[in-house]
Design a protein around this motif. Structure first.
Motif, PDB file in Angstrom:
ATOM      1  N   GLU A 353       1.422  -1.751  -0.218  1.00 57.05           N
ATOM      2  CA  GLU A 353       0.036   0.234  -0.193  1.00 57.05           C
ATOM      3  C   GLU A 353       0.672   0.746   0.130  1.00 57.05           C
ATOM      4  OE1 GLU A 353      -2.430   0.505   3.354  1.00 57.05           O
ATOM      5  OE2 GLU A 353      -3.872   1.994   1.776  1.00 57.05           O
ATOM      6  N   GLY A 354       1.870   0.963   0.668  1.00 61.13           N
ATOM      7  CA  GLY A 354       2.720   2.107   1.033  1.00 61.13           C
ATOM      8  C   GLY A 354       3.374   2.649  -0.517  1.00 61.13           C
ATOM      9  N   LEU A 355       3.573   1.271  -1.644  1.00 60.60           N
ATOM     10  CA  LEU A 355       4.289   1.828  -2.538  1.00 60.60           C
ATOM     11  C   LEU A 355       3.389   2.296  -3.714  1.00 60.60           C
ATOM     12  CD1 LEU A 355       6.997  -1.440  -2.740  1.00 60.60           C
ATOM     13  CD2 LEU A 355       7.328   0.252  -2.575  1.00 60.60           C
ATOM     14  N   GLY A 356       1.938   2.129  -3.264  1.00 58.93           N
ATOM     15  CA  GLY A 356       1.288   2.621  -3.927  1.00 58.93           C
ATOM     16  C   GLY A 356       0.772   1.600  -4.916  1.00 58.93           C
ATOM     17  N   ILE A 357       0.275  -0.110  -5.152  1.00 60.47           N
ATOM     18  CA  ILE A 357       0.644  -0.597  -5.498  1.00 60.47           C
ATOM     19  C   ILE A 357      -0.631  -0.829  -5.124  1.00 60.47           C
ATOM     20  CG2 ILE A 357       1.149  -3.322  -6.617  1.00 60.47           C
ATOM     21  CD1 ILE A 357       3.725  -2.913  -5.839  1.00 60.47           C
ATOM     22  N   ILE A 358      -1.378  -1.312  -4.232  1.00 58.41           N
ATOM     23  CA  ILE A 358      -2.849  -1.507  -3.810  1.00 58.41           C
ATOM     24  C   ILE A 358      -2.880  -0.672  -2.839  1.00 58.41           C
ATOM     25  CG2 ILE A 358      -2.580  -3.569  -4.097  1.00 58.41           C
ATOM     26  CD1 ILE A 358      -2.211  -3.845  -0.504  1.00 58.41           C
ATOM     27  N   ASP A 359      -4.377  -0.661  -3.174  1.00 56.08           N
ATOM     28  CA  ASP A 359      -5.557   0.077  -2.273  1.00 56.08           C
ATOM     29  C   ASP A 359      -5.867  -0.507  -1.017  1.00 56.08           C
ATOM     30  OD1 ASP A 359      -6.153   2.997  -1.491  1.00 56.08           O
ATOM     31  OD2 ASP A 359      -8.111   2.863  -2.230  1.00 56.08           O
ATOM     32  N   ALA A 360      -6.035  -0.133   0.389  1.00 57.21           N
ATOM     33  CA  ALA A 360      -6.048  -1.115   1.419  1.00 57.21           C
ATOM     34  C   ALA A 360      -7.199  -0.457   2.645  1.00 57.21           C
ATOM     35  CB  ALA A 360      -5.571  -1.750   2.002  1.00 57.21           C
ATOM     36  N   GLN A 361      -7.890  -1.007   2.573  1.00 57.21           N
ATOM     37  CA  GLN A 361      -9.468  -0.254   3.874  1.00 57.21           C
ATOM     38  C   GLN A 361     -10.150  -0.513   4.302  1.00 57.21           C
ATOM     39  OE1 GLN A 361     -12.078   2.190   1.018  1.00 57.21           O
ATOM     40  NE2 GLN A 361     -10.746   3.052  -0.547  1.00 57.21           N
ATOM     41  N   ILE A 362     -10.345   0.013   5.998  1.00 60.56           N
ATOM     42  CA  ILE A 362     -10.866  -0.895   7.089  1.00 60.56           C
ATOM     43  C   ILE A 362     -11.662  -1.195   6.229  1.00 60.56           C
ATOM     44  CG2 ILE A 362     -12.074  -0.800   9.174  1.00 60.56           C
ATOM     45  CD1 ILE A 362      -8.847  -1.221   8.995  1.00 60.56           C
ATOM     46  N   SER A 363     -12.805  -2.654   6.225  1.00 62.09           N
ATOM     47  CA  SER A 363     -14.006  -2.422   5.588  1.00 62.09           C
ATOM     48  C   SER A 363     -15.025  -2.182   6.462  1.00 62.09           C
ATOM     49  CB  SER A 363     -14.325  -4.205   5.892  1.00 62.09           C
ATOM     50  OG  SER A 363     -15.698  -4.819   5.090  1.00 62.09           O
ATOM     51  N   ARG A 364     -16.434  -1.482   5.599  1.00 62.32           N
ATOM     52  CA  ARG A 364     -17.078  -1.120   5.773  1.00 62.32           C
ATOM     53  C   ARG A 364     -17.978  -1.900   7.068  1.00 62.32           C
ATOM     54  NH1 ARG A 364     -17.836   2.506   1.093  1.00 62.32           N
ATOM     55  NH2 ARG A 364     -16.458   3.743   1.316  1.00 62.32           N
ATOM     56  N   ARG A 365     -18.152  -2.799   6.220  1.00 61.46           N
ATOM     57  CA  ARG A 365     -18.737  -4.340   6.842  1.00 61.46           C
ATOM     58  C   ARG A 365     -18.508  -4.568   7.926  1.00 61.46           C
ATOM     59  NH1 ARG A 365     -18.711  -7.415   1.948  1.00 61.46           N
ATOM     60  NH2 ARG A 365     -18.781  -5.954   0.180  1.00 61.46           N
ATOM     61  N   HIS A 367     -16.889  -7.402  10.894  1.00 60.14           N
ATOM     62  CA  HIS A 367     -16.166  -8.667  10.695  1.00 60.14           C
ATOM     63  C   HIS A 367     -15.120  -8.794  11.884  1.00 60.14           C
ATOM     64  CE1 HIS A 367     -16.658 -10.009   6.159  1.00 60.14           C
ATOM     65  NE2 HIS A 367     -17.090  -8.862   6.201  1.00 60.14           N
ATOM     66  N   ARG A 368     -15.360  -9.358  12.114  1.00 60.56           N
ATOM     67  CA  ARG A 368     -14.558 -10.069  13.789  1.00 60.56           C
ATOM     68  C   ARG A 368     -12.791  -9.450  12.761  1.00 60.56           C
ATOM     69  NH1 ARG A 368     -15.193 -15.101  14.725  1.00 60.56           N
ATOM     70  NH2 ARG A 368     -16.826 -15.668  13.139  1.00 60.56           N
ATOM     71  N   GLY A 369     -11.910  -9.507  13.719  1.00 61.64           N
ATOM     72  CA  GLY A 369     -10.222  -9.261  13.502  1.00 61.64           C
ATOM     73  C   GLY A 369     -10.861  -8.553  12.736  1.00 61.64           C
ATOM     74  N   ARG A 370      -9.294  -8.345  12.263  1.00 60.14           N
ATOM     75  CA  ARG A 370      -8.684  -6.787  11.169  1.00 60.14           C
ATOM     76  C   ARG A 370      -9.588  -7.085  10.062  1.00 60.14           C
ATOM     77  NH1 ARG A 370      -2.827  -5.708  13.011  1.00 60.14           N
ATOM     78  NH2 ARG A 370      -2.317  -7.919  12.977  1.00 60.14           N
ATOM     79  N   THR A 371      -9.952  -7.222   9.323  1.00 55.59           N
ATOM     80  CA  THR A 371     -10.471  -7.390   7.940  1.00 55.59           C
ATOM     81  C   THR A 371     -10.350  -5.896   7.288  1.00 55.59           C
ATOM     82  OG1 THR A 371     -12.067  -8.950   8.307  1.00 55.59           O
ATOM     83  CG2 THR A 371     -12.440  -8.447   6.392  1.00 55.59           C
ATOM     84  N   GLN A 372      -9.828  -5.907   6.092  1.00 58.44           N
ATOM     85  CA  GLN A 372      -9.850  -4.578   5.499  1.00 58.44           C
ATOM     86  C   GLN A 372     -10.215  -5.222   3.775  1.00 58.44           C
ATOM     87  OE1 GLN A 372      -5.847  -3.636   5.271  1.00 58.44           O
ATOM     88  NE2 GLN A 372      -6.579  -1.638   6.412  1.00 58.44           N
ATOM     89  N   ARG A 373     -10.890  -4.689   2.703  1.00 53.92           N
ATOM     90  CA  ARG A 373     -11.366  -4.355   2.026  1.00 53.92           C
ATOM     91  C   ARG A 373      -9.337  -3.586   1.174  1.00 53.92           C
ATOM     92  NH1 ARG A 373     -14.887  -0.738  -0.730  1.00 53.92           N
ATOM     93  NH2 ARG A 373     -14.400   0.756   0.071  1.00 53.92           N
ATOM     94  N   ILE A 374      -9.964  -5.041  -0.049  1.00 57.58           N
ATOM     95  CA  ILE A 374      -7.947  -4.705  -0.743  1.00 57.58           C
ATOM     96  C   ILE A 374      -8.635  -4.546  -2.111  1.00 57.58           C
ATOM     97  CG2 ILE A 374      -5.540  -4.734  -0.750  1.00 57.58           C
ATOM     98  CD1 ILE A 374      -6.028  -7.686   0.557  1.00 57.58           C
ATOM     99  N   SER A 375      -8.013  -3.163  -3.305  1.00 58.84           N
ATOM    100  CA  SER A 375      -8.097  -3.449  -3.913  1.00 58.84           C
ATOM    101  C   SER A 375      -6.978  -3.155  -5.112  1.00 58.84           C
ATOM    102  CB  SER A 375      -9.367  -2.413  -4.894  1.00 58.84           C
ATOM    103  OG  SER A 375      -8.830  -1.265  -4.548  1.00 58.84           O
ATOM    104  N   VAL A 376      -6.708  -2.862  -6.304  1.00 58.65           N
ATOM    105  CA  VAL A 376      -6.002  -2.736  -7.134  1.00 58.65           C
ATOM    106  C   VAL A 376      -6.447  -1.275  -7.899  1.00 58.65           C
ATOM    107  CG1 VAL A 376      -4.231  -3.116  -8.216  1.00 58.65           C
ATOM    108  CG2 VAL A 376      -4.678  -5.159  -7.079  1.00 58.65           C
ATOM    109  N   PRO A 377      -6.278  -0.598  -7.219  1.00 58.86           N
ATOM    110  CA  PRO A 377      -7.366   0.126  -8.495  1.00 58.86           C
ATOM    111  C   PRO A 377      -6.579   0.763 -10.226  1.00 58.86           C
ATOM    112  CG  PRO A 377      -5.406   1.506  -6.682  1.00 58.86           C
ATOM    113  CD  PRO A 377      -5.967   0.362  -6.788  1.00 58.86           C
ATOM    114  N   ASP A 378      -5.566   1.100  -9.872  1.00 53.10           N
ATOM    115  CA  ASP A 378      -4.266   1.567 -11.612  1.00 53.10           C
ATOM    116  C   ASP A 378      -4.324   0.526 -12.825  1.00 53.10           C
ATOM    117  OD1 ASP A 378      -4.489   4.361 -10.166  1.00 53.10           O
ATOM    118  OD2 ASP A 378      -2.206   3.895  -9.927  1.00 53.10           O
TER     119      ASP A 378
END
Ligand SMILES: Nc1ncnc2c1ncn2[C@@H]1O[C@H](COP(=O)(O)OP(=O)(O)OP(=O)(O)O)[C@@H](O)[C@H]1O
Ligand SMILES: [Mg+2]
Length: 396
Positions: A353-365, A367-378
């Motif tokens: 994410e720091g390298l700008g390759i993926i985009d990670a966000q805390i899921s809006r839904r 969930h138990r534990g640390r779930t994130q939604r990840i995307s590849v925007p570019d």
């Protein structure tokens, strides 16, 4: 033969209902999230209509935040409002980046009143005189928008602004010319003398960059005007909004939406999917990330490959970390690698994410534990998958 192609193409289904509503010059019926700004302009122009004075305002904001659209929409409402109060008021919008010289700007203004007026050989002062004479004779009023005025003043100096301001002063009461200046550069007034500077600085409307949720609303509204019902996937809208939110730019969002629609049509599918948006982004702003991908550690590449495959299979814009982890284990098996643990994968995600390759966000839904939604925007995930498979093969 060409008749057939012609008929075939005309008969072809499209995701678009009315693509002209996405063209850059089209001013949408509603400017979502600009109601307050519209209200502010109305308040500022109240004395123009009620007491026949003049006003000067400056609208600033970065690329694609709706400066031009807001001014045009305002002009569209101002003219009939004035007319309803027995006032003859014209709204003229000049793009000073296109009309590069004071002469060109004034010719466009003069020709608004009479396209047949001969302008050749006349200096700016004389042209301005023609306009002011016309206004006096017809008891007319003018609101002139000087769009992209910062470029213009950098190129030509501030003389046109001075002449226009002076023309206003020479009239005494009532003042017939109001000016809306539009500038990306918020420091534009510094290019002017202190007196003119302060007249503009009194009324500055700074438009903020659009946030991702605001862009979602804007896109949804524009989609209703231009696409068939159900033709744009929800995830596509969110992905485009997320990409454009990095700059807060509605123009970029609309361009990506349009391009994604064209790609869906080319593929003859009836829904615009996130992959179309990624390809639209890559097409419009190709960012080849081969070097970056090549520098990733082996397991980062494997994890990224898993993400690409997951997104490709699901046709969604985002994947949840748990899903990606499962696909990652399958990928590891395929490449004969021992899967890394959860905490380590978390580190990889943060690094990529720091390298700008993926985009990670805390899921809006929830969930138990640390779930994130990840995307590849570019990058289109199909392209990413191909690149990674090549790199992994080269490693072996
Ligand atoms: N709130 C909004 N609702 C719907 N469409 C919008 C909104 N804001 C901007 N747009 C659309 O986004 C595009 C860019 O807006 P606009 O041209 O007004 O930006 P701008 O601030 O003038 O940018 P620039 O500095 O590049 O001239 C236009 O097509 C405009 O219709
Ligand atoms: Mg503009």
């Amino acid at each position: 033969m060409f008749e057939e192609i012609f008929e075939e193409e005309l008969a072809r289904e499209s995701v678009f209902r009315d693509v002209s509503k996405l063209l850059p010059d089209y001013v949408p019926k509603v400017l979502v999230h600009r109601e307050e700004e519209f209200r502010w302009l109305t308040r500022i122009f109240k004395p123009v209509i009620e007491n026949r004075t003049s006003q000067k305002v400056l609208i600033t904001g970065s690329v694609g935040v709706g400066k031009t659209a807001l001014a045009q929409k305002f002009g569209e409402k101002l003219v009939p409002a004035a007319k309803g109060r027995g006032m003859q008021l014209d709204y003229v919008h000049v793009n000073c980046r296109k009309q590069k010289t004071p002469y060109a700007v004034l010719v466009e203004l003069v020709q608004h009143y009479n396209p047949r007026w001969p302008c050749r050989g006349l200096g700016p002062e004389k042209l301005l005189r023609m306009v002011t004479d016309w206004l006096n004779k017809h008891d007319g009023y003018l609101t002139l928008t000087l769009d992209e005025v910062d470029f213009f003043v950098q190129l030509n100096g501030p003389n046109l602004i001075y002449s226009l301001t002076r023309a206003v002063e020479e009239f005494g009461e009532p003042n017939r010319i109001s000016i809306i200046a539009i500038s990306r550069d918020p420091n534009f007034p510094r290019l002017l003398d202190t007196a003119t500077q302060s007249t503009f600085m009194h009324n500055v409307l700074a438009l903020d960059k659009y946030t991702a949720p605001q862009l979602v609303d804007i896109l949804k509204y524009r989609i209703r005007e231009s696409f068939k019902a159900g033709a744009v996937d929800e995830d596509t809208v969110r992905l485009i909004a997320d990409i454009a939110a990095r700059w807060g730019d509605a123009r970029l969002a609309l361009e990506l939406l349009w391009r994604a629609g064209v790609l869906a049509d080319e593929e003859r599918v009836d829904v615009v999917l996130p992959e179309h948006a990624r390809r639209a982004k890559a097409e419009a702003y190709p960012e080849v990330r081969r070097e970056v991908l090549g520098e990733l550690q082996l397991h980062e590449q494997l994890l990224l490959l898993a993400l690409a495959r997951k997104l490709k299979a699901s046709k969604r814009a985002y994947a949840l970390t748990g899903e990606v982890e499962r696909t990652y284990r399958v990928v590891c098996e395929e490449y004969g690698e021992k899967p890394r643990g959860h905490t380590q994968l978390w580190e990889y995600i943060k690094r990529m994410e720091g390298l700008g390759i993926i985009d990670a966000q805390i899921s809006r839904r929830i969930h138990r534990g640390r779930t994130q939604r990840i995307s590849v925007p570019d990058v289109p995930v199909a392209m990413l998958e191909g690149e990674l498979e090549k790199l992994l093969k080269a490693r072996e």
